[in-house]
Design a protein around this motif. Structure first.
Motif, short mmCIF file in Angstrom:
data_model
loop_
_atom_site.label_atom_id
_atom_site.label_comp_id
_atom_site.label_asym_id
_atom_site.label_seq_id
_atom_site.Cartn_x
_atom_site.Cartn_y
_atom_site.Cartn_z
N VAL A 165 10.51 -33.25 34.28
CA VAL A 165 9.40 -32.58 34.42
C VAL A 165 8.41 -33.08 35.36
CG1 VAL A 165 7.71 -31.34 33.21
CG2 VAL A 165 9.88 -31.57 32.36
N CYS A 166 8.00 -32.50 36.26
CA CYS A 166 7.07 -33.28 36.93
C CYS A 166 5.96 -32.21 37.64
CB CYS A 166 7.75 -33.58 38.33
SG CYS A 166 9.14 -34.81 38.26
N ALA A 167 4.80 -32.87 38.08
CA ALA A 167 3.72 -32.15 38.69
C ALA A 167 3.10 -33.00 39.74
CB ALA A 167 2.80 -31.65 37.58
N SER A 168 2.36 -32.65 40.51
CA SER A 168 1.75 -33.39 41.53
C SER A 168 0.48 -33.87 40.94
CB SER A 168 1.40 -32.64 42.83
OG SER A 168 0.40 -31.67 42.61
N PRO A 169 -0.02 -35.19 41.36
CA PRO A 169 -1.49 -35.48 40.84
C PRO A 169 -2.64 -34.38 41.25
CG PRO A 169 -0.42 -37.36 41.93
CD PRO A 169 0.54 -36.14 42.25
N GLY A 170 -2.35 -33.77 42.13
CA GLY A 170 -3.33 -32.63 42.73
C GLY A 170 -3.24 -31.65 41.58
N TYR A 171 -2.21 -31.02 41.35
CA TYR A 171 -2.06 -29.97 40.31
C TYR A 171 -2.82 -30.54 38.85
CZ TYR A 171 -0.32 -26.94 36.66
OH TYR A 171 -0.20 -25.96 35.44
N ILE A 172 -2.27 -31.64 38.49
CA ILE A 172 -3.02 -32.30 37.17
C ILE A 172 -4.34 -32.40 37.23
CG2 ILE A 172 -2.74 -34.19 35.68
CD1 ILE A 172 0.01 -34.86 36.57
N ALA A 173 -4.90 -32.75 38.50
CA ALA A 173 -6.38 -32.82 38.52
C ALA A 173 -6.95 -31.23 38.46
CB ALA A 173 -6.96 -33.42 40.07
N TYR A 198 14.17 -20.88 30.92
CA TYR A 198 14.55 -22.01 29.60
C TYR A 198 14.78 -23.38 30.09
CZ TYR A 198 14.60 -17.78 26.91
OH TYR A 198 14.59 -16.64 26.04
N TRP A 199 13.74 -24.12 29.80
CA TRP A 199 13.96 -25.54 30.17
C TRP A 199 14.46 -26.32 28.71
CZ3 TRP A 199 8.74 -27.15 33.12
CH2 TRP A 199 8.85 -26.44 34.46
N ARG A 200 15.22 -27.40 29.18
CA ARG A 200 16.13 -28.01 28.14
C ARG A 200 15.16 -29.51 27.82
NH1 ARG A 200 20.45 -27.29 31.41
NH2 ARG A 200 20.83 -29.71 31.41
N VAL A 234 4.30 -26.85 37.67
CA VAL A 234 5.07 -27.77 37.04
C VAL A 234 6.65 -27.56 37.23
CG1 VAL A 234 5.66 -29.12 34.97
CG2 VAL A 234 3.39 -28.23 35.30
N ILE A 235 7.54 -28.37 37.50
CA ILE A 235 9.00 -28.20 37.46
C ILE A 235 9.63 -29.02 36.79
CG2 ILE A 235 8.70 -27.66 40.22
CD1 ILE A 235 9.52 -30.30 40.76
N GLN A 236 11.01 -28.67 36.29
CA GLN A 236 11.82 -29.46 35.79
C GLN A 236 13.20 -29.34 36.67
OE1 GLN A 236 14.38 -28.18 32.21
NE2 GLN A 236 13.44 -30.01 31.24
N LEU A 237 13.63 -30.42 37.18
CA LEU A 237 14.49 -30.51 38.03
C LEU A 237 15.40 -31.90 37.92
CD1 LEU A 237 13.04 -29.25 41.60
CD2 LEU A 237 15.09 -28.18 40.36
N PRO A 238 16.62 -31.88 38.52
CA PRO A 238 17.27 -33.18 38.36
C PRO A 238 16.76 -34.33 39.35
CG PRO A 238 18.98 -31.38 38.48
CD PRO A 238 17.43 -30.79 38.75
N GLY A 239 17.02 -35.68 38.91
CA GLY A 239 16.31 -36.42 39.56
C GLY A 239 16.61 -36.56 41.24
N TYR A 240 17.82 -36.24 41.64
CA TYR A 240 18.23 -36.11 43.12
C TYR A 240 17.28 -35.22 44.02
CZ TYR A 240 21.26 -32.46 41.31
OH TYR A 240 21.73 -31.36 40.54
N LEU A 254 6.39 -36.14 33.96
CA LEU A 254 5.59 -35.45 32.42
C LEU A 254 6.55 -35.46 31.41
CD1 LEU A 254 3.59 -32.77 33.97
CD2 LEU A 254 2.88 -35.19 33.87
N LEU A 255 6.09 -35.78 30.16
CA LEU A 255 6.88 -35.29 28.91
C LEU A 255 8.15 -36.17 28.94
CD1 LEU A 255 6.36 -31.45 28.99
CD2 LEU A 255 5.19 -33.00 27.56
N GLU A 256 8.16 -37.34 29.60
CA GLU A 256 9.27 -38.25 29.50
C GLU A 256 9.91 -38.54 28.04
OE1 GLU A 256 10.92 -41.76 32.46
OE2 GLU A 256 8.75 -41.45 31.98
N GLN A 257 9.09 -38.41 27.32
CA GLN A 257 9.80 -38.91 25.71
C GLN A 257 10.67 -37.54 25.45
OE1 GLN A 257 6.59 -38.10 26.54
NE2 GLN A 257 5.45 -36.90 25.13
N TYR A 258 10.60 -36.41 25.96
CA TYR A 258 11.25 -35.40 25.18
C TYR A 258 12.54 -35.15 26.38
CZ TYR A 258 7.43 -34.01 22.79
OH TYR A 258 6.13 -34.19 21.75
N SER A 259 12.86 -36.04 27.34
CA SER A 259 13.82 -35.77 28.26
C SER A 259 15.37 -35.96 27.58
CB SER A 259 13.99 -36.92 29.25
OG SER A 259 12.92 -36.77 30.22
N GLU A 260 16.23 -35.10 27.85
CA GLU A 260 17.40 -35.05 27.39
C GLU A 260 18.33 -36.42 27.78
OE1 GLU A 260 19.45 -30.78 26.25
OE2 GLU A 260 19.18 -31.25 28.50
N PRO A 261 19.32 -36.72 27.48
CA PRO A 261 20.38 -37.83 28.00
C PRO A 261 20.85 -37.28 29.25
CG PRO A 261 20.85 -37.48 25.56
CD PRO A 261 19.93 -36.43 25.95
#
Length: 291
Positions: A165-173, A198-200, A234-240, A254-261
């Protein structure tokens, strides 16, 4: 008249729903395809297709006949594979399928490199997000992402992916509610979604689906990444898709503590077919090159 006469034409029309497309795939004229089907119907004394100016579909009898004919052609292909397994040089046709965006960005560049090295190989690649039937569709290979359902297919893991899950610093600000720290806080944010809302996540060692919403839905991971970099949400996408932007600071995780394996990226093929050199070497190259 041979019992096999017209069978290839019939199966190809059944799988493409088009006399014209079948002719192109078989490198023969549409008229020749039609003639073979007419002769086959006359021999069987039954109608195999409903034909209109816009659509071709199988009759009930055609559907029954197709199941048997597809198995016959599969058996013939198995016989050819048994011979081709004795050859060291990859050659012949590979029918494969892969998801659209992942196939375009990652799979097909590797396939093209493979074909340059092995010019005697011909590839038909169906890029689709639909889960196709490998046996009935006559496919040799499928690239699948994520969790695999139980099936009779053989699978080889080519790579892995992790959802971020990611967002830009500009969006967060400028976001009204700041950085989300819990899954429930995602409902307060503009979430840019792909083919599912639905995000996992993983919470308390259990998988959890969270419904999100926003003002953009697009099946292109590249486009969603660009939108997030521009501060749209905010987006949820694979690392590539996001690794480079995260490493450069354009996006924050963001929310890295909730990441799936990590989940797998797979090559699937019918388990009753031994991998011929052309398939085995392509799968080996995909396993080596996929990110």
């Amino acid at each position: 008249m041979s019992l096999l006469e017209g069978i290839t034409e019939f199966v190809t029309v059944a799988e493409t729903s088009s006399f014209t497309t079948a002719g192109k795939r078989l490198s023969i004229s549409t008229a020749q395809v039609s003639r073979q089907i007419n002769q086959l119907e006359a021999r069987l004394k039954t109608k195999l297709f409903y034909r209109t100016t816009r659509k071709v579909s199988m009759t009930e009898e055609g559907g029954i006949f197709y199941q048997h004919c597809r198995q016959i052609l599969n058996n013939l292909e198995d016989a050819e594979r048994a011979i081709s397994n004795r050859q060291e040089t990859p050659q012949g046709l590979i029918r494969m399928t892969a998801p659209v965006a992942y196939g375009e960005q990652f799979v097909m560049p590797i396939v093209l490199d493979y074909m340059k090295v092995h010019p005697q190989v011909e590839v038909i690649c169906d890029l689709t997000n639909q889960i196709v039937d490998l046996v009935h569709g006559g496919y040799d290979l499928a690239i699948r992402l994520g969790h695999l359902p139980d099936s009779s297919m053989m699978a080889r893991q080519l790579s892995t992916r992790t959802q971020y899950v990611c967002a830009s610093p500009g969006y967060i600000a400028i976001a009204r509610f700041g950085v989300p720290h819990t899954l429930s806080e995602l409902g307060q944010h503009n979430c840019l979604v792909g083919n599912t809302p639905y995000w996992r996540f993983m919470e308390n060692n259990r998988h959890r689906l969270v419904k999100v919403s926003g003002n953009l839905q697009c099946i292109s991971g590249y486009s969603l990444t660009q939108a997030a970099k521009q501060g749209m949400g905010v987006i949820q996408l694979p690392g590539y898709y996001v690794d480079y932007a995260v490493n450069s600071g354009a996006l924050a995780v963001l929310l890295e503590q909730y990441s799936e394996p990590e989940e797998g990226i797979w090559a699937l093929y019918p388990h009753n077919r031994q991998l011929s050199p052309k398939i085995r070497m392509l799968v080996d190259l995909l396993a080596e090159k996929l990110p």
